[in-house]
Scaffold this motif. Sequence first.
Motif, short mmCIF file in Angstrom:
data_model
loop_
_atom_site.label_atom_id
_atom_site.label_comp_id
_atom_site.label_asym_id
_atom_site.label_seq_id
_atom_site.Cartn_x
_atom_site.Cartn_y
_atom_site.Cartn_z
N ILE A 40 28.66 -1.15 -44.35
CA ILE A 40 27.67 -0.08 -44.23
C ILE A 40 28.03 1.08 -45.16
N THR A 41 27.02 1.59 -45.85
CA THR A 41 27.22 2.73 -46.75
C THR A 41 26.41 3.95 -46.35
N HIS A 42 25.35 3.75 -45.56
CA HIS A 42 24.49 4.85 -45.13
C HIS A 42 24.14 4.68 -43.65
N VAL A 43 24.07 5.81 -42.96
CA VAL A 43 23.74 5.81 -41.53
C VAL A 43 22.62 6.82 -41.32
N ARG A 44 21.72 6.49 -40.40
CA ARG A 44 20.67 7.41 -40.01
C ARG A 44 20.69 7.57 -38.50
N LEU A 45 20.76 8.81 -38.06
CA LEU A 45 20.64 9.15 -36.64
C LEU A 45 19.26 9.73 -36.42
N ASP A 46 18.52 9.18 -35.48
CA ASP A 46 17.18 9.66 -35.14
C ASP A 46 17.24 10.25 -33.73
N PHE A 47 16.98 11.55 -33.65
CA PHE A 47 17.00 12.27 -32.39
C PHE A 47 15.55 12.49 -31.94
N ALA A 48 15.17 12.00 -30.78
CA ALA A 48 13.82 12.19 -30.24
C ALA A 48 13.85 13.45 -29.38
N VAL A 49 13.65 14.61 -30.00
CA VAL A 49 13.82 15.89 -29.30
C VAL A 49 12.56 16.37 -28.59
N GLU A 50 11.40 15.80 -28.90
CA GLU A 50 10.16 16.28 -28.28
C GLU A 50 10.19 16.23 -26.75
N PRO A 51 10.57 15.10 -26.12
CA PRO A 51 10.60 15.08 -24.65
C PRO A 51 11.53 16.16 -24.07
N TYR A 52 12.64 16.39 -24.73
CA TYR A 52 13.58 17.43 -24.27
C TYR A 52 12.91 18.80 -24.26
N PHE A 53 12.24 19.15 -25.38
CA PHE A 53 11.59 20.46 -25.47
C PHE A 53 10.37 20.57 -24.55
N LEU A 54 9.62 19.49 -24.39
CA LEU A 54 8.48 19.53 -23.47
C LEU A 54 8.95 19.80 -22.04
N LYS A 55 10.06 19.18 -21.66
CA LYS A 55 10.62 19.43 -20.33
C LYS A 55 11.06 20.88 -20.20
N LYS A 56 11.71 21.41 -21.23
CA LYS A 56 12.15 22.81 -21.20
C LYS A 56 10.95 23.75 -21.09
N GLN A 57 9.87 23.44 -21.83
CA GLN A 57 8.66 24.26 -21.76
C GLN A 57 8.04 24.21 -20.37
N ALA A 58 7.99 23.02 -19.79
CA ALA A 58 7.41 22.86 -18.45
C ALA A 58 8.24 23.63 -17.42
N ASP A 59 9.57 23.55 -17.54
CA ASP A 59 10.44 24.28 -16.62
C ASP A 59 10.23 25.79 -16.77
N ALA A 60 10.09 26.27 -17.98
CA ALA A 60 9.89 27.70 -18.23
C ALA A 60 8.54 28.16 -17.68
N GLN A 61 7.51 27.34 -17.83
CA GLN A 61 6.19 27.70 -17.32
C GLN A 61 6.18 27.74 -15.80
N GLN A 62 6.94 26.88 -15.20
CA GLN A 62 7.03 26.86 -13.75
C GLN A 62 7.70 28.15 -13.25
N ASP A 63 8.71 28.60 -13.98
CA ASP A 63 9.45 29.80 -13.59
C ASP A 63 8.68 31.08 -13.88
N ALA A 64 7.85 31.09 -14.93
CA ALA A 64 7.15 32.31 -15.33
C ALA A 64 5.75 31.96 -15.83
N PRO A 65 4.81 31.62 -14.94
CA PRO A 65 3.47 31.19 -15.35
C PRO A 65 2.74 32.22 -16.20
N ALA A 66 3.01 33.50 -16.04
CA ALA A 66 2.30 34.52 -16.81
C ALA A 66 2.66 34.48 -18.30
N ASN A 67 3.74 33.79 -18.65
CA ASN A 67 4.19 33.75 -20.05
C ASN A 67 3.78 32.47 -20.76
#
Length: 131
Positions: free
Chosen positions: A63-90
């Motif tokens: 092997i000479t090259h490696v690619r790491l693929d991070f699927a970050v969208e689900p992580y951020f969507l969960k963080k956004q949902a948690d934040a909206q639950q804590d502060a719906p006005a924002n």
Amino acid sequence: MSTSTTASVSTHILDTSLGRPAEGVPVRIAARAGRDAAWQALGGSATDADGRCKDLPALPEGITHVRLDFAVEPYFLKKQADAQQDAPANRDSGAGVFFPEVAITFAVVPGEHYHVPLLLNPFGYSVYRGS
């Protein structure tokens, strides 16, 4: 673990907007033997409570090259949902995830270990070769 004929790879993710590890992010690893070779999917893992992937598949010989693929969208969507639950006005209508995926490609040589941390926030990221 690297050997004299293979390299090894590890990674972790720090959510710099929170100053904490990013838990539960799926990470896929692919590799190729030469710049013009096709990518070979090797498998994947997900980050643990410390933001680390402790069980990424080993790299095959040549092997000479490696690619790491991070699927970050689900992580951020969960963080956004948690934040909206804590502060719906924002709630920010129409807010999405700016970087739904992060793909990092790097060159490797046999016998070396490559630790590639991802420093992540909702609107940017950086990577480096760690130790």
